[in-house]
Design a protein around this motif. Structure first.
Motif, PDB file in Angstrom:
ATOM      1  N   TYR A 266      26.499  30.389  51.729  1.00  0.00           N
ATOM      2  CA  TYR A 266      25.343  31.508  51.972  1.00  0.00           C
ATOM      3  C   TYR A 266      24.143  30.765  51.583  1.00  0.00           C
ATOM      4  O   TYR A 266      23.297  31.172  51.113  1.00  0.00           O
ATOM      5  CB  TYR A 266      25.350  32.592  50.884  1.00  0.00           C
ATOM      6  CG  TYR A 266      26.929  33.160  51.156  1.00  0.00           C
ATOM      7  CD1 TYR A 266      27.005  34.369  52.008  1.00  0.00           C
ATOM      8  CD2 TYR A 266      27.789  33.164  50.150  1.00  0.00           C
ATOM      9  CE1 TYR A 266      27.873  35.060  52.192  1.00  0.00           C
ATOM     10  CE2 TYR A 266      29.101  33.885  50.397  1.00  0.00           C
ATOM     11  CZ  TYR A 266      29.228  34.750  51.459  1.00  0.00           C
ATOM     12  OH  TYR A 266      30.232  35.535  51.692  1.00  0.00           O
ATOM     13  N   ALA A 275      27.984  35.700  38.764  1.00  0.00           N
ATOM     14  CA  ALA A 275      29.444  35.699  38.433  1.00  0.00           C
ATOM     15  C   ALA A 275      30.334  34.564  38.139  1.00  0.00           C
ATOM     16  O   ALA A 275      31.214  34.429  37.368  1.00  0.00           O
ATOM     17  CB  ALA A 275      30.188  36.500  39.496  1.00  0.00           C
ATOM     18  N   ARG A 279      32.171  33.349  34.699  1.00  0.00           N
ATOM     19  CA  ARG A 279      33.577  32.628  34.705  1.00  0.00           C
ATOM     20  C   ARG A 279      33.644  31.366  33.900  1.00  0.00           C
ATOM     21  O   ARG A 279      34.617  31.380  33.166  1.00  0.00           O
ATOM     22  CB  ARG A 279      33.988  32.598  35.979  1.00  0.00           C
ATOM     23  CG  ARG A 279      35.728  32.801  36.254  1.00  0.00           C
ATOM     24  CD  ARG A 279      36.293  34.114  36.094  1.00  0.00           C
ATOM     25  NE  ARG A 279      35.462  34.882  36.868  1.00  0.00           N
ATOM     26  CZ  ARG A 279      35.758  35.109  38.050  1.00  0.00           C
ATOM     27  NH1 ARG A 279      36.919  34.539  38.658  1.00  0.00           N
ATOM     28  NH2 ARG A 279      35.289  35.943  39.012  1.00  0.00           N
ATOM     29  N   GLN A 333      40.694  29.412  41.366  1.00  0.00           N
ATOM     30  CA  GLN A 333      40.079  30.448  42.088  1.00  0.00           C
ATOM     31  C   GLN A 333      38.370  30.149  42.252  1.00  0.00           C
ATOM     32  O   GLN A 333      38.121  30.241  43.437  1.00  0.00           O
ATOM     33  CB  GLN A 333      39.677  31.817  41.091  1.00  0.00           C
ATOM     34  CG  GLN A 333      38.977  32.900  41.468  1.00  0.00           C
ATOM     35  CD  GLN A 333      39.915  33.578  42.686  1.00  0.00           C
ATOM     36  OE1 GLN A 333      41.258  33.254  42.713  1.00  0.00           O
ATOM     37  NE2 GLN A 333      39.040  34.177  43.472  1.00  0.00           N
TER      38      GLN A 333
ATOM     39  N   THR B 378      44.156  35.699  45.774  1.00  0.00           N
ATOM     40  CA  THR B 378      42.879  35.955  45.491  1.00  0.00           C
ATOM     41  C   THR B 378      41.548  35.379  46.227  1.00  0.00           C
ATOM     42  O   THR B 378      40.399  35.581  45.728  1.00  0.00           O
ATOM     43  CB  THR B 378      42.645  36.143  43.768  1.00  0.00           C
ATOM     44  OG1 THR B 378      43.172  34.849  43.438  1.00  0.00           O
ATOM     45  CG2 THR B 378      43.359  37.237  43.399  1.00  0.00           C
ATOM     46  N   ALA B 383      37.793  36.585  49.213  1.00  0.00           N
ATOM     47  CA  ALA B 383      38.020  36.073  47.743  1.00  0.00           C
ATOM     48  C   ALA B 383      37.655  37.397  46.718  1.00  0.00           C
ATOM     49  O   ALA B 383      36.769  38.265  47.240  1.00  0.00           O
ATOM     50  CB  ALA B 383      37.290  34.771  47.374  1.00  0.00           C
ATOM     51  N   THR B 384      38.078  37.437  45.724  1.00  0.00           N
ATOM     52  CA  THR B 384      37.980  38.630  44.807  1.00  0.00           C
ATOM     53  C   THR B 384      36.323  38.787  44.440  1.00  0.00           C
ATOM     54  O   THR B 384      35.983  39.964  44.399  1.00  0.00           O
ATOM     55  CB  THR B 384      38.768  38.277  43.548  1.00  0.00           C
ATOM     56  OG1 THR B 384      40.120  38.211  43.894  1.00  0.00           O
ATOM     57  CG2 THR B 384      38.440  39.486  42.509  1.00  0.00           C
ATOM     58  N   GLU B 385      35.730  37.734  44.248  1.00  0.00           N
ATOM     59  CA  GLU B 385      34.418  37.855  43.922  1.00  0.00           C
ATOM     60  C   GLU B 385      33.699  38.235  45.144  1.00  0.00           C
ATOM     61  O   GLU B 385      32.447  39.116  44.992  1.00  0.00           O
ATOM     62  CB  GLU B 385      33.818  36.378  43.621  1.00  0.00           C
ATOM     63  CG  GLU B 385      34.151  35.696  42.197  1.00  0.00           C
ATOM     64  CD  GLU B 385      35.638  35.359  42.408  1.00  0.00           C
ATOM     65  OE1 GLU B 385      36.228  35.035  43.581  1.00  0.00           O
ATOM     66  OE2 GLU B 385      36.479  35.069  41.387  1.00  0.00           O
ATOM     67  N   VAL B 386      33.955  37.994  46.324  1.00  0.00           N
ATOM     68  CA  VAL B 386      33.161  38.423  47.540  1.00  0.00           C
ATOM     69  C   VAL B 386      33.384  39.994  47.632  1.00  0.00           C
ATOM     70  O   VAL B 386      32.896  40.541  48.052  1.00  0.00           O
ATOM     71  CB  VAL B 386      33.545  37.518  48.776  1.00  0.00           C
ATOM     72  CG1 VAL B 386      32.908  38.048  49.946  1.00  0.00           C
ATOM     73  CG2 VAL B 386      33.156  36.257  48.671  1.00  0.00           C
ATOM     74  N   LYS B 388      34.218  42.111  45.345  1.00  0.00           N
ATOM     75  CA  LYS B 388      33.178  42.673  44.250  1.00  0.00           C
ATOM     76  C   LYS B 388      31.886  43.011  44.799  1.00  0.00           C
ATOM     77  O   LYS B 388      31.368  43.982  44.544  1.00  0.00           O
ATOM     78  CB  LYS B 388      33.261  42.128  42.981  1.00  0.00           C
ATOM     79  CG  LYS B 388      34.657  41.829  42.310  1.00  0.00           C
ATOM     80  CD  LYS B 388      34.589  41.270  40.991  1.00  0.00           C
ATOM     81  CE  LYS B 388      35.993  41.436  40.133  1.00  0.00           C
ATOM     82  NZ  LYS B 388      35.904  40.376  39.024  1.00  0.00           N
TER      83      LYS B 388
END
Ligand SMILES: Cc1cc2nc3c(=O)[nH]c(=O)nc-3n(C[C@H](O)[C@H](O)[C@H](O)COP(=O)(O)OP(=O)(O)OC[C@H]3O[C@@H](n4cnc5c(N)ncnc54)[C@H](O)[C@@H]3O)c2cc1C
Lengths: 375, 398
Positions: A266, A275, A279, A333, B378, B383-386, B388
């Motif tokens: 982005y 976020a 983490r 992740q 995930t 992905a999870t963050e996206v 969210k």
């Protein structure tokens, strides 16, 4: 109280850190994992030059006589570099079993070889039905004969069994209660192995003993002292492996923070997303708690209260494994897809930490032990 | 409101069960249940053909193109029964992703050419969306397809193209107009054997290769292989996702995992008793079973278009987040139940070959590799963050 490193300890950190930086890159680890040993003999030889196998062994037998604090300092650095050489299994776990032995002859013969890296010992204790070293039923039998014993039985998933020169084997002597510990040359007739790889690229072996002649000199612990010696040795092994786990976590945090700064999505670096910053912060919180427990356990090892040691070591095992798998899991992740490839280190750390969690009693075992010790 | 399955649904489920029982051999069931990634390709193609003969290969397709005409609940029941019975998991790229898109948007010529082999299982597809620089931010993709006469000339690089190495075809997101960011992206069908297509396998954390890097170097593609109008890929992608709103919950896999964990715990000893009798373990399993049950009902609500206080786009992300978190936990509990044995790394051959012994019972292979592979769930598919971010925006306007 004082948590500062001595000059010697600083030197130890520096030389280990340098070695890891210069020689323990992921490529070399992946290459070593593909060899039959599953680890690097070159690293092993270098460790010997540095005296790392000798670190905690007594000076009287060719060791350096340093303590578990020093070992933890070393292991943390090595853990950063995914070091898979059997330093802990051979010199801490089996080394301690030899050091605590009253069999002076075998100790003075083997300890110097252990210290120089020429001998490599593996512990063959757990059997098929046991979940760990603590709860395994020992069904291997040593039948007394005129000169020593005849050994029959099988040991399951012996870590580094494939590469060992000697095995420390537990067996009950027919007619006695509790197991003894014997040290055997792997080339003894009647020993066979099934070797297979583990997820971290190391090897384990199921080892079968069939009518193996065990000389009297091979006995390092009788039923009276074996379990206690095992408890002590496993405590030390857990602490040393925990330090390596901590190194893994530090490495994961460092590489993840770097990655977030360079990877753009982005139109901006990932590091800009709050976020993800949060983490990273959580990862550090977990790591610091686990590190604190390492010192708690090191303190307990310096004391002589066995109960206190168990309590602290179990606590360390639980917290380090929890934190480790959280940190490495989040490391994966935050890397996105590249995190789940074999070509990138973060996944290797996850696997190393998974191995750590499972060895010498998993988190459930150690938490249950803490629960039992609750007052 | 009727919160029970209809008698027809129950009869349907019985019919599916009987069919599965009659058609799956123990060997096939064993291989599927290892959850080794990627699954056995021959099994999948064969099963695709078997289902097609029954008219059941493509539950999500309109009837006129070969779909069975099931309700969403019936689709759901079918998939659950297949998983629990140990049927091979069909390739999703053709049947679930591009198939419905072709049915909805493609020319008659493309429908005729490409739909039948998907139903039969003779042509398999790979999904070429992501690129090295375009992961979460898919819209920044750079691969171009520029028209030269009757052909598009395609140049670029795709990453994470799952199963590209043994797929006949791929559907690729390409930029047919290089002037705008969101516009100008089109979906193009490329024959994987075309000159200029190179695939590089990527070794994954679980020791297997399931995904690939695809290099597209002056690949010439007939103009007619573009799906719909140039620049309409986003519309198509949205349709494709809406069609698969609940599948990312992975609810059928979750139910299968619960079954597997119970199996392991029944056959694994702790302190001389089956692990399944251990109170601590039972609590852990009960917690996950509860979460799976809740997820199952959440899926049913979305399938039945239940009225909701929040937009359905948020619900889909809710299912994805919870379903993928559960995958982490379920596969981890399976690993934990096995204990040290889970650390052994099996080769594909050994894992599928059921080389079981007392020391290494047949429920060991695949447990760890499934856990390791599922660390990716995930990350892929948004992905999870996206997800969210999507929830925050769709549900709360944040
Ligand atoms: C096993 C596997 C199979 C796959 N199969 C396919 C396939 O068949 N076809 C295909 O096209 N693609 C496939 N993918 C690609 C997948 O869709 C991408 O990996 C995914 O979109 C994430 O992109 P990335 O890996 O580049 O991570 P990145 O986008 O670089 O993300 C890295 C991290 O940053 C986070 N992040 C990114 N943006 C934000 C934000 N705005 N706010 C907060 N956090 C953010 C992410 O959540 C993630 O944690 C597959 C991936 C995997 C791992």
């Amino acid at each position: 109280m004082d948590f500062d490193f001595s000059d010697e300890q600083k030197m130890l950190t520096d030389s280990a850190a340098r070695y890891v930086r210069e020689r323990c890159d992921l490529d070399s680890r992946r290459k070593a994992a593909k060899t039959p040993d599953g680890f690097s003999r070159q690293h092993w030889a270098h460790f010997a030059q540095q005296g790392w196998q000798a670190l905690t062994l007594p000076e009287a037998h060719g060791g350096l006589g340093l303590d578990m604090v020093d070992m933890a300092i070393l292991m943390e650095e090595l853990g950063r570099g995914l070091v898979a050489e059997p330093l802990v299994d051979s010199t801490i776990l089996c080394g301690e079993l030899l050091v605590s032995s009253r069999n002076e002859a075998v100790a003075s013969e083997l300890l110097p070889l252990l210290a120089s890296g020429d001998a490599l010992l593996a512990l063959a204790h757990r059997e098929n039905d046991g979940r760990c070293e603590y709860d395994t039923q020992v069904t291997a039998r040593a039948k007394p004969v005129e000169q020593g014993w005849i050994l029959n039985g099988s040991k399951h998933q012996v870590f580094y069994g494939n590469a060992a020169t000697h095995l420390v084997v537990s067996a009950e002597i027919s007619g006695e209660m509790g197991y003894n510990l014997f040290v055997l040359d792997v080339t003894s007739p009647g020993i066979t192995m099934d070797v297979y790889p583990l997820i971290d690229g190391t090897r384990a072996a199921d080892i079968h003993f069939s009518e193996v002649a065990v000389p009297p000199s091979a006995q390092i612990h009788s039923a009276g002292s074996a379990a206690k010696a095992m408890d002590s040795a496993v405590n030390n092994a857990i602490v040393a492996l925990s330090a390596a786990a901590l190194g893994s976590m530090e490495a994961v945090m460092a590489m993840t923070a770097d990655y977030l700064k360079t990877r753009e999505q982005y139109g901006q670096p990932l590091a800009k997303f709050q976020a993800l910053k949060h983490r990273m912060a959580e990862m550090l919180v977990e790591t610091e708690q686990a590190r604190a427990m390492l010192f708690c356990a090191l303190a307990a090892l310096q004391g002589s209260d066995m109960q206190e040691r168990r309590h602290a070591v179990s606590g360390l095992k639980v917290l380090m494994a929890q934190a480790g798998l959280f940190v490495a899991g989040q490391g994966i992740q935050l890397h996105g897809g590249i995190g789940v490839t074999e070509e990138y280190a973060v996944g290797h750390h996850y696997k190393a930490l998974m191995v750590f969690e499972k060895r010498f009693g998993d988190s459930d075992f150690h938490l249950a032990r803490r629960a039992q010790l609750l007052t | 409101m009727n919160l029970q399955l209809n008698p027809e649904d129950l009869a349907f489920r019985d019919e599916v069960r009987a069919f599965l029982k009659a058609n799956l051999s123990p060997e096939v069931i064993y291989r599927s249940r290892t959850e080794v990634h990627p699954p056995n390709e021959d099994d999948r193609r064969w099963w695709n053909g078997v289902l097609n003969k029954k008219g059941w290969a493509a539950p999500s397709w309109p009837k006129q193109y070969g779909g069975p005409g099931w309700t969403p609940i019936q689709r759901h029941l079918f998939e659950m029964e297949c998983r629990l019975a140990g049927a091979p998991e069909l390739r999703w790229q053709g049947l679930r992703l591009i198939g419905p898109v072709i049915c909805e948007f493609a020319s008659e010529a493309l429908k005729k050419r490409y739909l039948p082999p998907i139903l039969e299982g003779t042509e398999q597809w790979a999904q070429g969306f992501s690129e090295p620089g375009a992961g979460s931010d898919l819209a920044s993709l750079k691969t171009t397809a520029l028209l030269e006469g009757d052909e598009y000339v395609v140049n670029g690089q795709k990453l994470w193209t799952t199963e590209a190495g043994y797929s006949e075809l791929g559907f690729f997101l390409v930029r047919t107009d290089t002037t705008s960011k969101h516009g100008g992206i089109s979906m193009l069908i490329i024959d994987m054997k075309s000159p200029g297509v190179t695939v590089r396998p990527i070794e994954m954390i679980n020791g297997d290769v399931s995904t690939y890097e695809v290099f597209l170097d002056n690949v010439r593609v007939p103009k007619g292989n573009l799906i719909g109008e140039p620049g309409s890929a986003w519309t198509q992608t949205k349709f494709l996702l809406a069609n698969e709103r609940t599948s990312s919950a992975d609810i059928d896999k979750a139910q299968g995992d619960l079954r597997r964990i119970r199996d392991i715990a029944r056959k694994t000893q702790k302190n001389g008793r089956p692990l399944l009798e251990d109170p601590v373990f039972r609590q852990q399993l009960a917690q996950l079973e509860l979460e799976v049950e809740a997820l199952d009902w959440a899926v049913l609500r979305v399938l039945c278009n239940a009225p909701s206080h929040h937009p359905v786009a948020a619900s889909a992300s809710v299912l994805k987040i919870r379903g993928s978190q559960l995958q982490h936990k379920l596969t981890r509990l399976a690993v934990d139940a096995l204990g040290l044995r889970s650390l052994r790394l099996y080769s594909r051959e050994d894992a599928f070959g059921a080389s079981a012994s007392d020391a290494w019972p047949e429920l060991v292979p695949g447990v760890m590799v499934d856990h390791l592979y599922m660390r990716a769930c995930t990350i892929y598919g948004g992905a999870t963050e996206v997800q969210k971010n999507i929830i925050a925006k769709q549900a709360f306007g944040l």
